[in-house]
Scaffold this motif. Sequence first.
Motif, PDB file in Angstrom:
ATOM      1  N   ARG A 185       0.825  -1.206   0.000  1.00 13.66           N
ATOM      2  CA  ARG A 185       0.000   0.000   0.000  1.00 13.66           C
ATOM      3  C   ARG A 185       0.862   1.260   0.000  1.00 13.66           C
ATOM      4  O   ARG A 185       0.547   2.239  -0.658  1.00 13.66           O
ATOM      5  CB  ARG A 185      -0.910  -0.011   1.228  1.00 13.66           C
ATOM      6  CG  ARG A 185      -1.832   1.185   1.269  1.00 13.66           C
ATOM      7  CD  ARG A 185      -2.740   1.157   2.429  1.00 13.66           C
ATOM      8  NE  ARG A 185      -3.790   0.179   2.179  1.00 13.66           N
ATOM      9  CZ  ARG A 185      -4.647  -0.244   3.083  1.00 13.66           C
ATOM     10  NH1 ARG A 185      -4.587   0.228   4.302  1.00 13.66           N
ATOM     11  NH2 ARG A 185      -5.559  -1.120   2.783  1.00 13.66           N
ATOM     12  N   ARG A 186       1.982   1.222   0.724  1.00 14.94           N
ATOM     13  CA  ARG A 186       2.868   2.377   0.786  1.00 14.94           C
ATOM     14  C   ARG A 186       3.421   2.717  -0.599  1.00 14.94           C
ATOM     15  O   ARG A 186       3.496   3.889  -0.979  1.00 14.94           O
ATOM     16  CB  ARG A 186       4.019   2.088   1.745  1.00 14.94           C
ATOM     17  CG  ARG A 186       4.977   3.272   1.865  1.00 14.94           C
ATOM     18  CD  ARG A 186       6.087   3.006   2.809  1.00 14.94           C
ATOM     19  NE  ARG A 186       5.540   2.955   4.148  1.00 14.94           N
ATOM     20  CZ  ARG A 186       6.233   2.642   5.225  1.00 14.94           C
ATOM     21  NH1 ARG A 186       7.492   2.321   5.121  1.00 14.94           N
ATOM     22  NH2 ARG A 186       5.676   2.630   6.413  1.00 14.94           N
ATOM     23  N   ASP A 187       3.810   1.728  -1.379  1.00 12.41           N
ATOM     24  CA  ASP A 187       4.319   1.981  -2.729  1.00 12.41           C
ATOM     25  C   ASP A 187       3.235   2.599  -3.611  1.00 12.41           C
ATOM     26  O   ASP A 187       3.493   3.530  -4.380  1.00 12.41           O
ATOM     27  CB  ASP A 187       4.829   0.686  -3.375  1.00 12.41           C
ATOM     28  CG  ASP A 187       6.076   0.145  -2.691  1.00 12.41           C
ATOM     29  OD1 ASP A 187       6.792   0.957  -2.056  1.00 12.41           O
ATOM     30  OD2 ASP A 187       6.337  -1.062  -2.789  1.00 12.41           O
ATOM     31  N   LEU A 188       2.029   2.073  -3.499  1.00 10.95           N
ATOM     32  CA  LEU A 188       0.922   2.619  -4.282  1.00 10.95           C
ATOM     33  C   LEU A 188       0.652   4.079  -3.912  1.00 10.95           C
ATOM     34  O   LEU A 188       0.452   4.924  -4.785  1.00 10.95           O
ATOM     35  CB  LEU A 188      -0.330   1.771  -4.058  1.00 10.95           C
ATOM     36  CG  LEU A 188      -1.582   2.205  -4.824  1.00 10.95           C
ATOM     37  CD1 LEU A 188      -1.325   2.133  -6.325  1.00 10.95           C
ATOM     38  CD2 LEU A 188      -2.771   1.350  -4.442  1.00 10.95           C
ATOM     39  N   LEU A 189       0.667   4.397  -2.627  1.00 14.11           N
ATOM     40  CA  LEU A 189       0.457   5.768  -2.182  1.00 14.11           C
ATOM     41  C   LEU A 189       1.563   6.700  -2.682  1.00 14.11           C
ATOM     42  O   LEU A 189       1.303   7.856  -3.025  1.00 14.11           O
ATOM     43  CB  LEU A 189       0.343   5.832  -0.661  1.00 14.11           C
ATOM     44  CG  LEU A 189      -0.935   5.233  -0.069  1.00 14.11           C
ATOM     45  CD1 LEU A 189      -0.871   5.223   1.447  1.00 14.11           C
ATOM     46  CD2 LEU A 189      -2.151   5.992  -0.552  1.00 14.11           C
ATOM     47  N   LYS A 190       2.796   6.217  -2.744  1.00 16.19           N
ATOM     48  CA  LYS A 190       3.898   7.023  -3.274  1.00 16.19           C
ATOM     49  C   LYS A 190       3.635   7.385  -4.735  1.00 16.19           C
ATOM     50  O   LYS A 190       3.838   8.534  -5.149  1.00 16.19           O
ATOM     51  CB  LYS A 190       5.224   6.268  -3.172  1.00 16.19           C
ATOM     52  CG  LYS A 190       5.847   6.269  -1.817  1.00 16.19           C
ATOM     53  CD  LYS A 190       7.199   5.575  -1.908  1.00 16.19           C
ATOM     54  CE  LYS A 190       7.700   5.142  -0.557  1.00 16.19           C
ATOM     55  NZ  LYS A 190       8.959   4.413  -0.645  1.00 16.19           N
ATOM     56  N   TYR A 191       3.206   6.425  -5.525  1.00 12.50           N
ATOM     57  CA  TYR A 191       2.922   6.682  -6.940  1.00 12.50           C
ATOM     58  C   TYR A 191       1.755   7.665  -7.099  1.00 12.50           C
ATOM     59  O   TYR A 191       1.805   8.573  -7.926  1.00 12.50           O
ATOM     60  CB  TYR A 191       2.610   5.384  -7.687  1.00 12.50           C
ATOM     61  CG  TYR A 191       3.837   4.535  -7.924  1.00 12.50           C
ATOM     62  CD1 TYR A 191       4.865   4.968  -8.754  1.00 12.50           C
ATOM     63  CD2 TYR A 191       3.970   3.298  -7.300  1.00 12.50           C
ATOM     64  CE1 TYR A 191       5.981   4.198  -8.960  1.00 12.50           C
ATOM     65  CE2 TYR A 191       5.084   2.515  -7.512  1.00 12.50           C
ATOM     66  CZ  TYR A 191       6.094   2.966  -8.341  1.00 12.50           C
ATOM     67  OH  TYR A 191       7.200   2.194  -8.553  1.00 12.50           O
ATOM     68  N   LEU A 192       0.710   7.490  -6.308  1.00 12.56           N
ATOM     69  CA  LEU A 192      -0.433   8.401  -6.374  1.00 12.56           C
ATOM     70  C   LEU A 192      -0.040   9.814  -5.955  1.00 12.56           C
ATOM     71  O   LEU A 192      -0.431  10.795  -6.592  1.00 12.56           O
ATOM     72  CB  LEU A 192      -1.577   7.892  -5.499  1.00 12.56           C
ATOM     73  CG  LEU A 192      -2.333   6.677  -6.022  1.00 12.56           C
ATOM     74  CD1 LEU A 192      -3.340   6.198  -4.989  1.00 12.56           C
ATOM     75  CD2 LEU A 192      -3.030   7.012  -7.321  1.00 12.56           C
ATOM     76  N   LEU A 193       0.727   9.943  -4.884  1.00 16.23           N
ATOM     77  CA  LEU A 193       1.177  11.248  -4.427  1.00 16.23           C
ATOM     78  C   LEU A 193       2.047  11.919  -5.490  1.00 16.23           C
ATOM     79  O   LEU A 193       1.912  13.113  -5.766  1.00 16.23           O
ATOM     80  CB  LEU A 193       1.939  11.125  -3.106  1.00 16.23           C
ATOM     81  CG  LEU A 193       2.451  12.442  -2.510  1.00 16.23           C
ATOM     82  CD1 LEU A 193       1.281  13.377  -2.212  1.00 16.23           C
ATOM     83  CD2 LEU A 193       3.253  12.183  -1.254  1.00 16.23           C
TER      84      LEU A 193
END
Length: 196
Positions: A11-19
């Motif tokens: 989830r952290r990697d996905l949030l980094k890409y979205l941010l």
Amino acid sequence: MPLMSGRPTKRRDLLKYLLGAVVGAAATLTAFQVLPTNNRLRIIRYLGRRSVDVDLRGIAAGEIFTVTVDFNPVFVLKRSADTVSHLAQQNSSLRDYQSDYSDQPDDAKNSHRSIRPEIFVAYAICTHLGCSPAYSSDNSRNEIAKQWNGGYFVCPCHGSVYDAAGRVAKGVPAPLNLRIPDYEFIDDQTIRIFAT
């Protein structure tokens, strides 16, 4: 074990890409707003933003009509030569008569706030609370506009008054002149108004 190589599994990697995507979009939008108006107009044309063509044939001096551009009402007013000549004489009663603090394309930053003096194009949205002003050619109805020849715009909600160039009067709630959209003449009798 990841399902596909190189795909984020946490989830952290996905949030980094979205941010990163949100920050990139915000930076692009900010850079676009800082560009001079003429450059923005070129980019809008290149991107194919919506526009509306308005045929000016058969429109009499003093006649006004409203078109919709990207869900926003836009006034198109044909001013008489007498109205245009009086615009320069109203400076003392206007808040921003040189349009230093108002939004208009560079080629409309003049005393008549238009590309051609006789054709005035502006968003039909009051700069106070977003109501739609009405146009009147009878200046005897309004105390502020009594000295103005050739018509004025008045907002029915709180009484903000603009002259026939969309410049706001002193002492009314509206802080800025009416906004001028990006537009161009595509021939002698047709204007194209761009959604901005």
